[in-house]
Design an enzyme around this catalytic site. Sequence first.
Site, mmCIF file in Angstrom:
data_model
loop_
_atom_site.group_PDB
_atom_site.id
_atom_site.type_symbol
_atom_site.label_atom_id
_atom_site.label_comp_id
_atom_site.label_asym_id
_atom_site.label_seq_id
_atom_site.Cartn_x
_atom_site.Cartn_y
_atom_site.Cartn_z
ATOM 1 N N VAL A 67 -56.080 -54.878 2.831
ATOM 2 C CA VAL A 67 -57.154 -54.597 1.880
ATOM 3 C C VAL A 67 -58.465 -54.308 2.616
ATOM 4 C CG1 VAL A 67 -58.473 -55.471 -0.095
ATOM 5 C CG2 VAL A 67 -56.026 -55.936 0.067
ATOM 6 N N CYS A 68 -58.743 -55.038 3.676
ATOM 7 C CA CYS A 68 -59.961 -54.809 4.462
ATOM 8 C C CYS A 68 -59.915 -53.428 5.121
ATOM 9 C CB CYS A 68 -60.138 -55.900 5.507
ATOM 10 S SG CYS A 68 -60.300 -57.551 4.810
ATOM 11 N N SER A 69 -58.757 -53.063 5.625
ATOM 12 C CA SER A 69 -58.568 -51.737 6.214
ATOM 13 C C SER A 69 -58.813 -50.656 5.168
ATOM 14 C CB SER A 69 -57.144 -51.629 6.783
ATOM 15 O OG SER A 69 -56.883 -50.315 7.200
#
Length: 179
Positions: A67-69
């Site tokens: 999700v951060c990516s």
Amino acid sequence: MAGTRSGEVTMKGNPVELVGPRLNVGDSAPEFSCVTKGDSGLAVVTLKDTGGKARLFSVVPSLDTPVCSTQTRTLSKTLNELGDKVAAYTISTDLPFAMARFCDEAKVGNMTNLSDLHNQSFGEHYGVLMAGVPVPLLARALFVVDPNGTITHVEYVKEVASEPDYAPAIEALKKAAGA
């Protein structure tokens, strides 16, 4: 350490406490001290060092998670249309070297990485430092700060494993930049 807040954020459905204040639109952006990996080594970056433009602070727990990516890649693509009218920063407690590696591999060149691992001052001052987790982590959030240092958009993402709502942050960034 600053006081904690509860009931605002979950991580995989489990409530987490956040250290620091809940910031709101109209507040002055708090000072912080983070570390970045530059061409000549590690450097300390403060709020003052980011000034002069509208700024987006994209806060993630770790760039090495899906999700951060996705958040970082999505914002990077969207930011291309604004060019040098704005400054954008990805902030996490990842090591500066790991953040630089991620951005090199993902070809994200329009966001500056800031590691809050040093003293978690961004996390504490912006109210995103998660308490009670085994390693220092920041909750997912987006902040837009205008050239005068006033916060014009805040989103504390309710579920850390979910993406933020990008559109309002980008609109606030465009407005703050006069674009």
